[in-house]
Design a protein around this motif. Structure first.
Motif, PDB file in Angstrom:
ATOM      1  N   MET A   5       0.830  -1.201   0.000  1.00 19.00           N
ATOM      2  CA  MET A   5       0.000   0.000   0.000  1.00 19.00           C
ATOM      3  C   MET A   5       0.871   1.261   0.000  1.00 19.00           C
ATOM      4  SD  MET A   5      -1.602   0.167   3.833  1.00 19.00           S
ATOM      5  CE  MET A   5      -1.225  -1.268   4.778  1.00 19.00           C
ATOM      6  N   LYS A   6       0.304   2.344  -0.548  1.00 20.40           N
ATOM      7  CA  LYS A   6       1.065   3.589  -0.709  1.00 20.40           C
ATOM      8  C   LYS A   6       0.212   4.749  -0.197  1.00 20.40           C
ATOM      9  CE  LYS A   6       2.634   5.178  -4.801  1.00 20.40           C
ATOM     10  NZ  LYS A   6       2.852   4.955  -6.222  1.00 20.40           N
ATOM     11  N   ILE A   7       0.840   5.689   0.514  1.00 19.10           N
ATOM     12  CA  ILE A   7       0.095   6.843   1.030  1.00 19.10           C
ATOM     13  C   ILE A   7       0.746   8.129   0.543  1.00 19.10           C
ATOM     14  CG2 ILE A   7      -0.376   8.157   3.153  1.00 19.10           C
ATOM     15  CD1 ILE A   7      -1.042   5.542   4.527  1.00 19.10           C
ATOM     16  N   LYS A   8      -0.074   9.031  -0.012  1.00 20.95           N
ATOM     17  CA  LYS A   8       0.458  10.334  -0.441  1.00 20.95           C
ATOM     18  C   LYS A   8      -0.366  11.424   0.244  1.00 20.95           C
ATOM     19  CE  LYS A   8       0.894  13.164  -4.487  1.00 20.95           C
ATOM     20  NZ  LYS A   8       0.097  13.392  -5.667  1.00 20.95           N
ATOM     21  N   MET A   9       0.308  12.240   1.034  1.00 20.82           N
ATOM     22  CA  MET A   9      -0.386  13.265   1.801  1.00 20.82           C
ATOM     23  C   MET A   9      -0.855  14.397   0.886  1.00 20.82           C
ATOM     24  SD  MET A   9      -1.271  13.446   4.928  1.00 20.82           S
ATOM     25  CE  MET A   9      -0.361  12.150   5.707  1.00 20.82           C
ATOM     26  N   ILE A  10      -2.115  14.815   1.050  1.00 25.67           N
ATOM     27  CA  ILE A  10      -2.622  15.964   0.274  1.00 25.67           C
ATOM     28  C   ILE A  10      -2.524  17.215   1.144  1.00 25.67           C
ATOM     29  CG2 ILE A  10      -4.638  16.972  -0.877  1.00 25.67           C
ATOM     30  CD1 ILE A  10      -5.679  14.141  -1.371  1.00 25.67           C
ATOM     31  N   SER A  11      -2.995  17.097   2.399  1.00 24.31           N
ATOM     32  CA  SER A  11      -2.902  18.226   3.320  1.00 24.31           C
ATOM     33  C   SER A  11      -2.913  17.695   4.746  1.00 24.31           C
ATOM     34  CB  SER A  11      -4.076  19.188   3.121  1.00 24.31           C
ATOM     35  OG  SER A  11      -5.286  18.509   3.406  1.00 24.31           O
ATOM     36  N   LYS A  12      -2.275  18.444   5.645  1.00 26.82           N
ATOM     37  CA  LYS A  12      -2.304  18.041   7.050  1.00 26.82           C
ATOM     38  C   LYS A  12      -2.095  19.249   7.952  1.00 26.82           C
ATOM     39  CE  LYS A  12       2.527  16.853   7.303  1.00 26.82           C
ATOM     40  NZ  LYS A  12       3.576  15.968   7.265  1.00 26.82           N
ATOM     41  N   CYS A  13      -2.691  19.180   9.158  1.00 25.98           N
ATOM     42  CA  CYS A  13      -2.459  20.171  10.195  1.00 25.98           C
ATOM     43  C   CYS A  13      -2.498  19.397  11.512  1.00 25.98           C
ATOM     44  CB  CYS A  13      -3.489  21.302  10.126  1.00 25.98           C
ATOM     45  SG  CYS A  13      -5.165  20.737  10.429  1.00 25.98           S
ATOM     46  N   ASN A  14      -2.529  20.092  12.656  1.00 24.94           N
ATOM     47  CA  ASN A  14      -2.481  19.322  13.902  1.00 24.94           C
ATOM     48  C   ASN A  14      -3.831  18.695  14.269  1.00 24.94           C
ATOM     49  OD1 ASN A  14      -3.799  21.597  14.632  1.00 24.94           O
ATOM     50  ND2 ASN A  14      -2.418  22.186  16.266  1.00 24.94           N
ATOM     51  N   LYS A  15      -4.846  18.897  13.427  1.00 26.87           N
ATOM     52  CA  LYS A  15      -6.168  18.351  13.719  1.00 26.87           C
ATOM     53  C   LYS A  15      -6.683  17.424  12.611  1.00 26.87           C
ATOM     54  CE  LYS A  15      -9.633  19.040  16.730  1.00 26.87           C
ATOM     55  NZ  LYS A  15     -10.424  17.962  16.267  1.00 26.87           N
ATOM     56  N   GLU A  16      -6.309  17.709  11.384  1.00 24.63           N
ATOM     57  CA  GLU A  16      -6.849  16.940  10.259  1.00 24.63           C
ATOM     58  C   GLU A  16      -5.767  16.539   9.264  1.00 24.63           C
ATOM     59  OE1 GLU A  16     -11.080  19.277  10.390  1.00 24.63           O
ATOM     60  OE2 GLU A  16      -9.784  19.583   8.672  1.00 24.63           O
ATOM     61  N   ALA A  17      -6.026  15.430   8.574  1.00 26.84           N
ATOM     62  CA  ALA A  17      -5.116  15.023   7.489  1.00 26.84           C
ATOM     63  C   ALA A  17      -5.961  14.466   6.359  1.00 26.84           C
ATOM     64  CB  ALA A  17      -4.138  13.968   7.983  1.00 26.84           C
ATOM     65  N   LYS A  18      -5.537  14.779   5.129  1.00 24.13           N
ATOM     66  CA  LYS A  18      -6.213  14.264   3.946  1.00 24.13           C
ATOM     67  C   LYS A  18      -5.134  13.620   3.096  1.00 24.13           C
ATOM     68  CE  LYS A  18      -9.504  15.757   0.459  1.00 24.13           C
ATOM     69  NZ  LYS A  18     -10.239  16.843  -0.139  1.00 24.13           N
ATOM     70  N   PHE A  19      -5.342  12.355   2.696  1.00 20.96           N
ATOM     71  CA  PHE A  19      -4.300  11.684   1.918  1.00 20.96           C
ATOM     72  C   PHE A  19      -4.894  10.684   0.933  1.00 20.96           C
ATOM     73  CE2 PHE A  19      -4.807   9.523   6.004  1.00 20.96           C
ATOM     74  CZ  PHE A  19      -4.919   8.179   5.659  1.00 20.96           C
ATOM     75  N   ILE A  20      -4.066  10.364  -0.066  1.00 22.66           N
ATOM     76  CA  ILE A  20      -4.473   9.367  -1.066  1.00 22.66           C
ATOM     77  C   ILE A  20      -3.884   8.032  -0.646  1.00 22.66           C
ATOM     78  CG2 ILE A  20      -4.302   8.674  -3.496  1.00 22.66           C
ATOM     79  CD1 ILE A  20      -3.987  11.699  -4.111  1.00 22.66           C
ATOM     80  N   PHE A  21      -4.721   7.024  -0.646  1.00 24.96           N
ATOM     81  CA  PHE A  21      -4.296   5.672  -0.261  1.00 24.96           C
ATOM     82  C   PHE A  21      -4.407   4.768  -1.475  1.00 24.96           C
ATOM     83  CE2 PHE A  21      -5.310   1.389   0.988  1.00 24.96           C
ATOM     84  CZ  PHE A  21      -4.505   1.123   2.076  1.00 24.96           C
ATOM     85  N   GLU A  22      -3.307   4.091  -1.811  1.00 20.48           N
ATOM     86  CA  GLU A  22      -3.370   3.137  -2.926  1.00 20.48           C
ATOM     87  C   GLU A  22      -3.137   1.735  -2.386  1.00 20.48           C
ATOM     88  OE1 GLU A  22      -1.727   4.062  -6.904  1.00 20.48           O
ATOM     89  OE2 GLU A  22      -1.134   5.932  -5.916  1.00 20.48           O
ATOM     90  N   GLY A  23      -4.122   0.882  -2.556  1.00 20.10           N
ATOM     91  CA  GLY A  23      -4.034  -0.489  -2.052  1.00 20.10           C
ATOM     92  C   GLY A  23      -5.404  -1.121  -2.106  1.00 20.10           C
ATOM     93  N   HIS A  24      -5.465  -2.400  -1.756  1.00 17.98           N
ATOM     94  CA  HIS A  24      -6.735  -3.122  -1.808  1.00 17.98           C
ATOM     95  C   HIS A  24      -7.730  -2.548  -0.796  1.00 17.98           C
ATOM     96  CE1 HIS A  24      -9.530  -6.519  -1.544  1.00 17.98           C
ATOM     97  NE2 HIS A  24      -9.156  -6.726  -2.807  1.00 17.98           N
ATOM     98  N   ALA A  25      -9.025  -2.660  -1.133  1.00 20.15           N
ATOM     99  CA  ALA A  25     -10.080  -2.111  -0.268  1.00 20.15           C
ATOM    100  C   ALA A  25     -10.008  -2.681   1.153  1.00 20.15           C
ATOM    101  CB  ALA A  25     -11.443  -2.413  -0.875  1.00 20.15           C
ATOM    102  N   SER A  26      -9.576  -3.943   1.276  1.00 17.28           N
ATOM    103  CA  SER A  26      -9.516  -4.548   2.614  1.00 17.28           C
ATOM    104  C   SER A  26      -8.449  -3.855   3.474  1.00 17.28           C
ATOM    105  CB  SER A  26      -9.220  -6.044   2.518  1.00 17.28           C
ATOM    106  OG  SER A  26      -8.041  -6.242   1.778  1.00 17.28           O
ATOM    107  N   TYR A  27      -7.335  -3.409   2.847  1.00  9.44           N
ATOM    108  CA  TYR A  27      -6.308  -2.682   3.606  1.00  9.44           C
ATOM    109  C   TYR A  27      -6.816  -1.291   3.989  1.00  9.44           C
ATOM    110  CZ  TYR A  27      -3.045  -6.306   2.073  1.00  9.44           C
ATOM    111  OH  TYR A  27      -2.427  -7.498   1.839  1.00  9.44           O
ATOM    112  N   ALA A  28      -7.557  -0.678   3.065  1.00  7.57           N
ATOM    113  CA  ALA A  28      -8.101   0.659   3.354  1.00  7.57           C
ATOM    114  C   ALA A  28      -9.021   0.579   4.572  1.00  7.57           C
ATOM    115  CB  ALA A  28      -8.860   1.196   2.145  1.00  7.57           C
ATOM    116  N   ASN A  29      -9.846  -0.446   4.602  1.00  4.15           N
ATOM    117  CA  ASN A  29     -10.777  -0.595   5.719  1.00  4.15           C
ATOM    118  C   ASN A  29     -10.042  -0.954   7.008  1.00  4.15           C
ATOM    119  OD1 ASN A  29     -13.392  -0.376   6.629  1.00  4.15           O
ATOM    120  ND2 ASN A  29     -13.726  -2.568   6.521  1.00  4.15           N
ATOM    121  N   ALA A  30      -8.990  -1.784   6.875  1.00  2.05           N
ATOM    122  CA  ALA A  30      -8.210  -2.158   8.064  1.00  2.05           C
ATOM    123  C   ALA A  30      -7.563  -0.911   8.663  1.00  2.05           C
ATOM    124  CB  ALA A  30      -7.149  -3.179   7.690  1.00  2.05           C
ATOM    125  N   LEU A  31      -7.003  -0.049   7.802  1.00  4.72           N
ATOM    126  CA  LEU A  31      -6.347   1.168   8.292  1.00  4.72           C
ATOM    127  C   LEU A  31      -7.361   2.070   9.006  1.00  4.72           C
ATOM    128  CD1 LEU A  31      -3.758   2.938   8.380  1.00  4.72           C
ATOM    129  CD2 LEU A  31      -4.549   3.999   6.275  1.00  4.72           C
TER     130      LEU A  31
END
Ligand code: SF4
Length: 249
Positions: free
Chosen positions: A1-27
């Motif tokens: 799986m691969k993670i690419k951060m789009i935006s982050k601050c000390n309260k929120e983070a938005k990122f792109i996750f590449e990997g199988h749906a089961s890993y996305a749900n596990a995370l």
């Protein structure tokens, strides 16, 4: 799986996750329910003249997010296991989370102005409580964050519209831009796949979703920063995978 951060601050983070749906749900599940935090667990009420029952007061205290030093506190041997917090107040006025006095200067309420109760003239409130490390599988008060994810949108132009402005204005998320006199889907991550464009102009645009690619949004409740939550979730997932692999052998 691969993670690419789009935006982050000390309260929120938005990122792109590449990997199988089961890993996305596990995370998502590990972030919300297995990353540990500190929360008030035992309350000893010494005096309560407020209109609130002791049980309700204790419940409210449990839900106050406390900053958590995940490296120092541990439920497995090393480091202290609990922190004592006390509060003494006399009315009139509101009693806020910032009135809690902690033995550990780091473990303090993240939000100072969370009202706990109200005291009338001369009424008193006094208690001592213990905060411990736990996870949300045990109780929801230990949950560090809320996490959602959606499929990564796929927006394809099939041909160019006659009236570019009219076409672009259909999109409420302003996904389309003009580049070299051509309309292109540019701001793809903003697309919420509402299909307004493809329903109105099926001959011009096609909307779908990418396989095994997701946009995650993580909102911390304050105990830990988003990157701390992700780092700990990664550790937990690796540990779980190792444990599973050892059992399969
Ligand atoms: S599906 Fe909706 S949000 Fe996405 S590009 Fe089309 S109109 Fe915009």
């Amino acid at each position: 799986m691969k993670i690419k951060m789009i935006s982050k601050c000390n309260k929120e983070a938005k990122f792109i996750f590449e990997g199988h749906a089961s890993y996305a749900n596990a995370l998502r599940r590990v972030c919300m329910s297995e990353v540990p935090t500190i929360a008030i667990d035992i309350v000893e009420i010494l005096k309560n003249d407020s209109a609130m029952y002791d049980e309700i007061l204790a419940h409210r205290l449990g839900l106050i997010p406390l900053r958590t030093d995940i490296k120092m506190y541990s439920s497995k041997g090393k480091g202290p296991k609990e922190v004592t917090l006390t509060l003494k107040a006399v009315g009139p006025g509101y009693v806020y989370s910032e009135d809690l006095k902690s033995r550990d200067p780091f473990v303090v309420p993240y939000f100072g102005k969370m009202p706990i109760t109200y005291l009338d003239q001369g009424k008193e409130l006094e208690f001592s409580c213990k905060a411990i490390l736990g996870d949300a599988k045990e109780h929801a008060k230990f949950s560090p964050c809320h996490v959602t994810y959606k499929s990564y949108p796929k927006v394809e132009m099939l041909s160019q519209p006659k009236n570019a402005l009219e076409f672009m204005n259909v999109c409420p998320k302003k996904v389309f831009s003009v580049e070299n006199d051509t309309i292109v889907p540019k701001n793809i991550e903003a697309c919420d796949m509402c299909s307004l464009c493809s329903e109105r102009y099926p001959e011009l645009v096609k909307v779908g979703r990418k396989q095994d690619k997701y946009i995650f949004e993580l909102e911390s409740f304050g105990q830990l920063e988003p990157m701390e939550i992700l780092e700990k979730a990664r550790e937990i997932l690796i540990e779980k995978t190792k444990e599973m692999a050892s059992k399969v052998k």
